[in-house]
Design a protein around this motif. Structure first.
Motif, PDB file in Angstrom:
ATOM      1  N   UNK A 189       0.816  -1.216   0.000  1.00  0.00           N
ATOM      2  CA  UNK A 189       0.000   0.000   0.000  1.00  0.00           C
ATOM      3  C   UNK A 189       0.854   1.272   0.000  1.00  0.00           C
ATOM      4  N   UNK A 190       2.143   1.152   0.332  1.00  0.00           N
ATOM      5  CA  UNK A 190       3.043   2.314   0.362  1.00  0.00           C
ATOM      6  C   UNK A 190       4.360   1.911  -0.290  1.00  0.00           C
ATOM      7  N   UNK A 191       4.860   2.760  -1.179  1.00  0.00           N
ATOM      8  CA  UNK A 191       6.150   2.488  -1.821  1.00  0.00           C
ATOM      9  C   UNK A 191       7.140   3.591  -1.476  1.00  0.00           C
ATOM     10  N   UNK A 192       8.417   3.223  -1.460  1.00  0.00           N
ATOM     11  CA  UNK A 192       9.486   4.193  -1.248  1.00  0.00           C
ATOM     12  C   UNK A 192      10.244   4.415  -2.549  1.00  0.00           C
ATOM     13  N   UNK A 193      10.721   5.618  -2.742  1.00  0.00           N
ATOM     14  CA  UNK A 193      11.513   5.911  -3.928  1.00  0.00           C
ATOM     15  C   UNK A 193      12.606   6.900  -3.565  1.00  0.00           C
ATOM     16  N   UNK A 194      13.586   6.993  -4.448  1.00  0.00           N
ATOM     17  CA  UNK A 194      14.625   8.002  -4.318  1.00  0.00           C
ATOM     18  C   UNK A 194      15.213   8.226  -5.706  1.00  0.00           C
ATOM     19  N   UNK A 195      15.615   9.448  -5.978  1.00  0.00           N
ATOM     20  CA  UNK A 195      16.256   9.758  -7.252  1.00  0.00           C
ATOM     21  C   UNK A 195      15.387   9.434  -8.450  1.00  0.00           C
ATOM     22  N   UNK A 196      15.948   8.653  -9.370  1.00  0.00           N
ATOM     23  CA  UNK A 196      15.296   8.405 -10.645  1.00  0.00           C
ATOM     24  C   UNK A 196      14.429   7.147 -10.657  1.00  0.00           C
ATOM     25  N   UNK A 197      14.198   6.550  -9.513  1.00  0.00           N
ATOM     26  CA  UNK A 197      13.438   5.299  -9.471  1.00  0.00           C
ATOM     27  C   UNK A 197      12.074   5.425 -10.153  1.00  0.00           C
ATOM     28  N   UNK A 198      11.373   6.540  -9.900  1.00  0.00           N
ATOM     29  CA  UNK A 198      10.052   6.720 -10.493  1.00  0.00           C
ATOM     30  C   UNK A 198      10.143   6.895 -12.012  1.00  0.00           C
ATOM     31  N   UNK A 199      11.207   7.521 -12.475  1.00  0.00           N
ATOM     32  CA  UNK A 199      11.377   7.680 -13.919  1.00  0.00           C
ATOM     33  C   UNK A 199      11.595   6.327 -14.577  1.00  0.00           C
ATOM     34  N   UNK A 200      12.337   5.464 -13.903  1.00  0.00           N
ATOM     35  CA  UNK A 200      12.538   4.116 -14.439  1.00  0.00           C
ATOM     36  C   UNK A 200      11.208   3.384 -14.592  1.00  0.00           C
ATOM     37  N   UNK A 201      10.319   3.559 -13.621  1.00  0.00           N
ATOM     38  CA  UNK A 201       8.998   2.921 -13.701  1.00  0.00           C
ATOM     39  C   UNK A 201       8.201   3.487 -14.875  1.00  0.00           C
ATOM     40  N   UNK A 202       8.270   4.798 -15.057  1.00  0.00           N
ATOM     41  CA  UNK A 202       7.534   5.430 -16.160  1.00  0.00           C
ATOM     42  C   UNK A 202       8.095   5.031 -17.520  1.00  0.00           C
ATOM     43  N   UNK A 203       9.360   4.621 -17.569  1.00  0.00           N
ATOM     44  CA  UNK A 203       9.986   4.251 -18.836  1.00  0.00           C
ATOM     45  C   UNK A 203       9.733   2.802 -19.233  1.00  0.00           C
ATOM     46  N   UNK A 204       9.110   2.015 -18.358  1.00  0.00           N
ATOM     47  CA  UNK A 204       8.785   0.638 -18.719  1.00  0.00           C
ATOM     48  C   UNK A 204       7.641   0.627 -19.726  1.00  0.00           C
ATOM     49  N   UNK A 205       7.529  -0.415 -20.566  1.00  0.00           N
ATOM     50  CA  UNK A 205       6.417  -0.491 -21.525  1.00  0.00           C
ATOM     51  C   UNK A 205       5.068  -0.450 -20.817  1.00  0.00           C
ATOM     52  N   UNK A 206       4.116   0.264 -21.384  1.00  0.00           N
ATOM     53  CA  UNK A 206       2.796   0.377 -20.781  1.00  0.00           C
ATOM     54  C   UNK A 206       2.084  -0.970 -20.823  1.00  0.00           C
ATOM     55  N   UNK A 207       1.316  -1.227 -19.747  1.00  0.00           N
ATOM     56  CA  UNK A 207       0.578  -2.479 -19.621  1.00  0.00           C
ATOM     57  C   UNK A 207      -0.870  -2.189 -19.274  1.00  0.00           C
ATOM     58  N   UNK A 208      -1.731  -3.120 -19.588  1.00  0.00           N
ATOM     59  CA  UNK A 208      -3.156  -2.935 -19.313  1.00  0.00           C
ATOM     60  C   UNK A 208      -3.447  -2.890 -17.819  1.00  0.00           C
ATOM     61  N   UNK A 209      -2.573  -3.509 -17.020  1.00  0.00           N
ATOM     62  CA  UNK A 209      -2.823  -3.579 -15.576  1.00  0.00           C
ATOM     63  C   UNK A 209      -1.997  -2.554 -14.794  1.00  0.00           C
ATOM     64  N   UNK A 210      -1.565  -1.490 -15.451  1.00  0.00           N
ATOM     65  CA  UNK A 210      -0.733  -0.479 -14.780  1.00  0.00           C
ATOM     66  C   UNK A 210      -1.406   0.116 -13.541  1.00  0.00           C
ATOM     67  N   UNK A 211      -2.719   0.192 -13.559  1.00  0.00           N
ATOM     68  CA  UNK A 211      -3.431   0.799 -12.421  1.00  0.00           C
ATOM     69  C   UNK A 211      -4.020  -0.251 -11.480  1.00  0.00           C
ATOM     70  N   UNK A 212      -3.738  -1.506 -11.741  1.00  0.00           N
ATOM     71  CA  UNK A 212      -4.275  -2.573 -10.897  1.00  0.00           C
ATOM     72  C   UNK A 212      -3.303  -2.880  -9.762  1.00  0.00           C
ATOM     73  N   UNK A 213      -3.379  -2.087  -8.733  1.00  0.00           N
ATOM     74  CA  UNK A 213      -2.530  -2.252  -7.550  1.00  0.00           C
ATOM     75  C   UNK A 213      -3.201  -1.562  -6.377  1.00  0.00           C
ATOM     76  N   UNK A 214      -2.703  -1.805  -5.183  1.00  0.00           N
ATOM     77  CA  UNK A 214      -3.284  -1.208  -3.982  1.00  0.00           C
ATOM     78  C   UNK A 214      -2.442  -0.112  -3.382  1.00  0.00           C
ATOM     79  N   UNK A 215      -1.493   0.414  -4.154  1.00  0.00           N
ATOM     80  CA  UNK A 215      -0.597   1.455  -3.636  1.00  0.00           C
ATOM     81  C   UNK A 215      -1.354   2.774  -3.503  1.00  0.00           C
ATOM     82  N   UNK A 216      -1.366   3.317  -2.310  1.00  0.00           N
ATOM     83  CA  UNK A 216      -2.071   4.576  -2.058  1.00  0.00           C
ATOM     84  C   UNK A 216      -1.114   5.741  -1.805  1.00  0.00           C
ATOM     85  N   UNK A 217       0.160   5.421  -1.476  1.00  0.00           N
ATOM     86  CA  UNK A 217       1.088   6.492  -1.121  1.00  0.00           C
ATOM     87  C   UNK A 217       2.507   6.146  -1.569  1.00  0.00           C
ATOM     88  N   UNK A 218       3.215   7.186  -2.028  1.00  0.00           N
ATOM     89  CA  UNK A 218       4.631   7.066  -2.376  1.00  0.00           C
ATOM     90  C   UNK A 218       5.413   8.049  -1.526  1.00  0.00           C
TER      91      UNK A 218
END
Length: 217
Positions: free
Chosen positions: A148-177
């Protein structure tokens, strides 16, 4: 991963009376103990108060080596008070006891150890650790472990955004970063792609004496 570095300085550490442990079930180095068996054999009841009778807010809790902006890495003193203050950051940002926090950050730095694990200890939340960050497995891990909560630092979020898009990109329970160093354009792209995750961007330095939180988003 640090076996060679540990063995290189082990004679000096032993001469100074410093005990070294591997957080594993066995030790590849004769002079270094494996800590996991002792942890598993430890009783569940709280430690006797005499073990912490002399501990104060200004007592040294640990040393954390900074990246060495002005030269080689240097040891920053983390007192008991600073440890508690950094651990309380996650609670200030809204971490709850029923949260599951996913961190892929190294535990020899302040964010992963003090904010991540420390924050979980502070409120009684669950912490999920991964040895190394994997952009391709990140969201699969979040779904697998009910994160439900993820940690990030630096470019970690950019790496996630650079992955190929998937149909289930929004299928998760993460509410906070919770983290620091995310660029504004990445912040927008992340929310557009992965859904309405509350981002708590903070800033602080291990050896510093102040910090900031972008609580308005």
């Amino acid at each position: 991963e640090l076996q060679e570095a540990v063995e290189e300085v082990l004679p000096d550490l032993e001469r100074d009376g410093i005990r070294v442990f591997y957080l594993s079930s066995a030790s590849p180095t004769p002079e270094v103990e494996a800590l996991l068996p002792a942890i598993e054999a430890a009783p569940d009841e709280p430690l006797p108060a005499r073990h912490r009778a002399g501990v104060t807010a200004s007592s040294k809790a640990m040393y954390i080596y900074t990246s060495g902006t002005t030269g080689l890495p240097k040891a920053a003193v983390i007192t008991e008070l600073k440890l508690m203050m950094m651990a309380s950051l996650a609670r200030i940002c809204g971490l709850r006891p029923n949260d599951v926090v996913y961190t892929t950050l190294p535990l020899y730095h302040s964010a992963g150890l003090l904010v991540g694990i420390g924050g979980c200890l502070e409120v009684g939340a669950t912490c999920v650790l991964r040895t190394k960050f994997s952009a391709s497995q990140f969201w699969a891990d979040c779904r697998r472990y009910n994160v439900s909560v993820i940690q990030y630092v630096g470019e970690l979020m950019r790496y996630l955004c650079n992955t190929p898009k998937r149909a289930d990109d929004r299928e998760h329970g993460v509410r906070m970063a919770l983290g620091n160093g995310m660029r504004a354009e990445v912040w927008k792209e992340f929310l557009q792609r992965f859904g309405p995750v509350a981002v708590w961007e903070f800033y602080g330095a291990t050896e510093g004496n102040t910090g900031f939180i972008n609580y308005t988003g």
